[in-house]
Design a protein around this motif. Structure first.
Motif, mmCIF file in Angstrom:
data_model
loop_
_atom_site.group_PDB
_atom_site.id
_atom_site.type_symbol
_atom_site.label_atom_id
_atom_site.label_comp_id
_atom_site.label_asym_id
_atom_site.label_seq_id
_atom_site.Cartn_x
_atom_site.Cartn_y
_atom_site.Cartn_z
ATOM 1 N N VAL A 185 -16.589 -16.015 -5.951
ATOM 2 C CA VAL A 185 -15.933 -15.471 -4.763
ATOM 3 C C VAL A 185 -16.046 -16.453 -3.612
ATOM 4 O O VAL A 185 -17.055 -17.145 -3.468
ATOM 5 C CB VAL A 185 -16.541 -14.102 -4.374
ATOM 6 C CG1 VAL A 185 -18.034 -14.222 -4.116
ATOM 7 C CG2 VAL A 185 -15.818 -13.490 -3.185
ATOM 8 N N VAL A 186 -14.991 -16.544 -2.812
ATOM 9 C CA VAL A 186 -15.036 -17.324 -1.577
ATOM 10 C C VAL A 186 -14.680 -16.396 -0.424
ATOM 11 O O VAL A 186 -13.910 -15.454 -0.587
ATOM 12 C CB VAL A 186 -14.049 -18.515 -1.617
ATOM 13 C CG1 VAL A 186 -14.448 -19.512 -2.683
ATOM 14 C CG2 VAL A 186 -12.618 -18.061 -1.828
ATOM 15 N N GLY A 187 -15.285 -16.672 0.729
ATOM 16 C CA GLY A 187 -15.028 -15.836 1.894
ATOM 17 C C GLY A 187 -16.266 -15.082 2.327
ATOM 18 O O GLY A 187 -17.286 -15.045 1.625
ATOM 19 N N ASP A 188 -16.166 -14.474 3.487
ATOM 20 C CA ASP A 188 -17.257 -13.698 4.063
ATOM 21 C C ASP A 188 -17.525 -12.471 3.200
ATOM 22 O O ASP A 188 -16.603 -11.720 2.870
ATOM 23 C CB ASP A 188 -16.870 -13.271 5.470
ATOM 24 C CG ASP A 188 -18.039 -12.719 6.268
ATOM 25 O OD1 ASP A 188 -18.921 -12.083 5.663
ATOM 26 O OD2 ASP A 188 -18.050 -12.920 7.497
ATOM 27 N N ALA A 189 -18.794 -12.259 2.853
ATOM 28 C CA ALA A 189 -19.159 -11.110 2.017
ATOM 29 C C ALA A 189 -18.774 -9.786 2.662
ATOM 30 O O ALA A 189 -18.537 -8.789 1.964
ATOM 31 C CB ALA A 189 -20.659 -11.141 1.730
ATOM 32 N N SER A 190 -18.684 -9.761 3.998
ATOM 33 C CA SER A 190 -18.354 -8.520 4.705
ATOM 34 C C SER A 190 -16.861 -8.390 4.995
ATOM 35 O O SER A 190 -16.447 -7.455 5.684
ATOM 36 C CB SER A 190 -19.136 -8.440 6.020
ATOM 37 O OG SER A 190 -18.778 -9.515 6.877
ATOM 38 N N ALA A 191 -16.044 -9.305 4.456
ATOM 39 C CA ALA A 191 -14.596 -9.233 4.683
ATOM 40 C C ALA A 191 -14.064 -7.894 4.196
ATOM 41 O O ALA A 191 -14.435 -7.435 3.108
ATOM 42 C CB ALA A 191 -13.893 -10.379 3.962
ATOM 43 N N PRO A 192 -13.209 -7.228 4.966
ATOM 44 C CA PRO A 192 -12.773 -5.877 4.628
ATOM 45 C C PRO A 192 -11.803 -5.781 3.450
ATOM 46 O O PRO A 192 -11.679 -4.718 2.847
ATOM 47 C CB PRO A 192 -12.085 -5.396 5.907
ATOM 48 C CG PRO A 192 -11.641 -6.647 6.591
ATOM 49 C CD PRO A 192 -12.683 -7.673 6.275
ATOM 50 N N VAL A 193 -11.116 -6.869 3.101
ATOM 51 C CA VAL A 193 -10.123 -6.816 2.026
ATOM 52 C C VAL A 193 -10.528 -7.713 0.859
ATOM 53 O O VAL A 193 -10.931 -8.865 1.061
ATOM 54 C CB VAL A 193 -8.722 -7.237 2.544
ATOM 55 C CG1 VAL A 193 -7.732 -7.362 1.391
ATOM 56 C CG2 VAL A 193 -8.213 -6.231 3.561
ATOM 57 N N GLU A 194 -10.417 -7.149 -0.334
ATOM 58 C CA GLU A 194 -10.711 -7.898 -1.561
ATOM 59 C C GLU A 194 -9.404 -8.366 -2.204
ATOM 60 O O GLU A 194 -8.486 -7.578 -2.415
ATOM 61 C CB GLU A 194 -11.465 -7.020 -2.559
ATOM 62 C CG GLU A 194 -12.854 -6.618 -2.107
ATOM 63 C CD GLU A 194 -13.534 -5.677 -3.088
ATOM 64 O OE1 GLU A 194 -14.750 -5.459 -2.938
ATOM 65 O OE2 GLU A 194 -12.842 -5.141 -3.989
ATOM 66 N N MET A 195 -9.362 -9.631 -2.513
ATOM 67 C CA MET A 195 -8.228 -10.209 -3.224
ATOM 68 C C MET A 195 -8.751 -10.768 -4.544
ATOM 69 O O MET A 195 -9.758 -11.474 -4.573
ATOM 70 C CB MET A 195 -7.588 -11.328 -2.375
ATOM 71 C CG MET A 195 -6.495 -12.115 -3.069
ATOM 72 S SD MET A 195 -5.698 -13.262 -1.877
ATOM 73 C CE MET A 195 -4.810 -14.343 -2.985
ATOM 74 N N ILE A 196 -8.080 -10.424 -5.632
ATOM 75 C CA ILE A 196 -8.466 -10.897 -6.962
ATOM 76 C C ILE A 196 -7.329 -11.754 -7.506
ATOM 77 O O ILE A 196 -6.175 -11.325 -7.520
ATOM 78 C CB ILE A 196 -8.732 -9.722 -7.921
ATOM 79 C CG1 ILE A 196 -9.844 -8.817 -7.365
ATOM 80 C CG2 ILE A 196 -9.102 -10.231 -9.315
ATOM 81 C CD1 ILE A 196 -9.980 -7.502 -8.111
ATOM 82 N N VAL A 197 -7.659 -12.967 -7.945
ATOM 83 C CA VAL A 197 -6.666 -13.881 -8.498
ATOM 84 C C VAL A 197 -6.992 -14.129 -9.972
ATOM 85 O O VAL A 197 -8.071 -14.607 -10.297
ATOM 86 C CB VAL A 197 -6.639 -15.224 -7.747
ATOM 87 C CG1 VAL A 197 -5.546 -16.130 -8.316
ATOM 88 C CG2 VAL A 197 -6.409 -15.000 -6.257
ATOM 89 N N VAL A 198 -6.052 -13.764 -10.843
ATOM 90 C CA VAL A 198 -6.212 -13.967 -12.292
ATOM 91 C C VAL A 198 -5.394 -15.187 -12.687
ATOM 92 O O VAL A 198 -4.181 -15.231 -12.461
ATOM 93 C CB VAL A 198 -5.731 -12.730 -13.075
ATOM 94 C CG1 VAL A 198 -5.933 -12.944 -14.577
ATOM 95 C CG2 VAL A 198 -6.479 -11.475 -12.617
#
Length: 237
Positions: A59-72
């Motif tokens: 995972v990249v980004g702030d752990a507390s970021a409100p939105v999760e994006m998943i890339v397959v």
């Protein structure tokens, strides 16, 4: 070329009648196929929702970021390379670096199997990515993923051999090279990759790249406008 046989003038009414009948049948089949295609698309869209265990995903980004994006993605996939080169940097600049979105990567190695190659180098590359994450962390994984896509060759041939994957990993300073080589040679992340495959299939994924925002599939992730709209909608909620 196949040619009509027989007397042209005597057979002309029969030929015209046959062509008209064929045209009517074709129209009927086209109409039926169009309707069933719409139904299939709707059913597929309804089934496509993220079913992933994100606790062990790069995972990249702030752990507390409100939105999760998943890339397959498959590291052998040309469309994935294009996505990473042209679309993801915009997401990273506008949403990841500002703490709004965190991005999870899921490798789905399927292209080598589809191409019936002698070696499943799609799976080797997926394992290598997991090894980079295991022995270098998220930043090293991200750097290694970039290098893998830049080094990508024709999807119809075996290029992501274990030897080549180790050569590429040597360009990432954050990776423990000895541990990485052992991890890859001994298939230490194979079980994790296969678990990812099961999750991908359970999520209704049929191609790469596939992107989920807030658990919902984005229909055309290569279009940054659509991706941005999906992210903004998730942030608004």
């Amino acid at each position: 070329m196949t040619k009509l046989q027989g007397n042209r003038s005597n057979n002309m009414p029969l030929i015209i009648g046959t062509l008209i009948a064929a045209a009517l049948i074709a129209l009927a089949l086209f109409a039926g196929r169009g309707k069933s295609g719409e139904q299939a698309s709707t059913a597929s869209g309804a089934a496509a929702s993220a079913k992933f265990d994100l606790s062990n995903k790069p995972v990249v980004g702030d752990a507390s970021a409100p939105v999760e994006m998943i890339v397959v993605e498959d590291f052998k996939c040309p469309a994935c390379k294009q996505f990473e080169a042209t679309v993801f940097p915009k997401v990273e600049n506008e949403y990841v670096s500002t703490g709004k979105v965190k991005v999870y990567s899921v490798a789905w190695p399927f292209l080598a199997e589809v191409a019936k190659l002698d070696e499943d180098d799609s799976k080797y590359a997926a394992q290598a990515g997991e090894c980079a994450y295991e022995h270098g962390g998220a930043e090293a994984f991200s750097a290694y993923k970039t290098i893998l896509f830049r080094a990508q060759e024709d999807e119809s041939k075996v290029w992501a051999t274990k030897a080549r994957l180790k050569e590429l990993a040597a360009n990432v300073s954050g990776i423990d090279q000895t541990a990485f080589a052992s991890c890859l040679d001994n298939d230490e992340t194979l079980a994790r990759v296969e678990a990812n495959e099961e999750e991908v299939e359970a999520s209704g994924v049929t191609g790469t790249p596939t992107v989920f925002i807030g658990g919902k599939k984005v229909e055309n992730p290569g279009d940054y406008g659509q991706l941005k709209s999906a992210i903004d909608a998730a942030l608004a909620n």
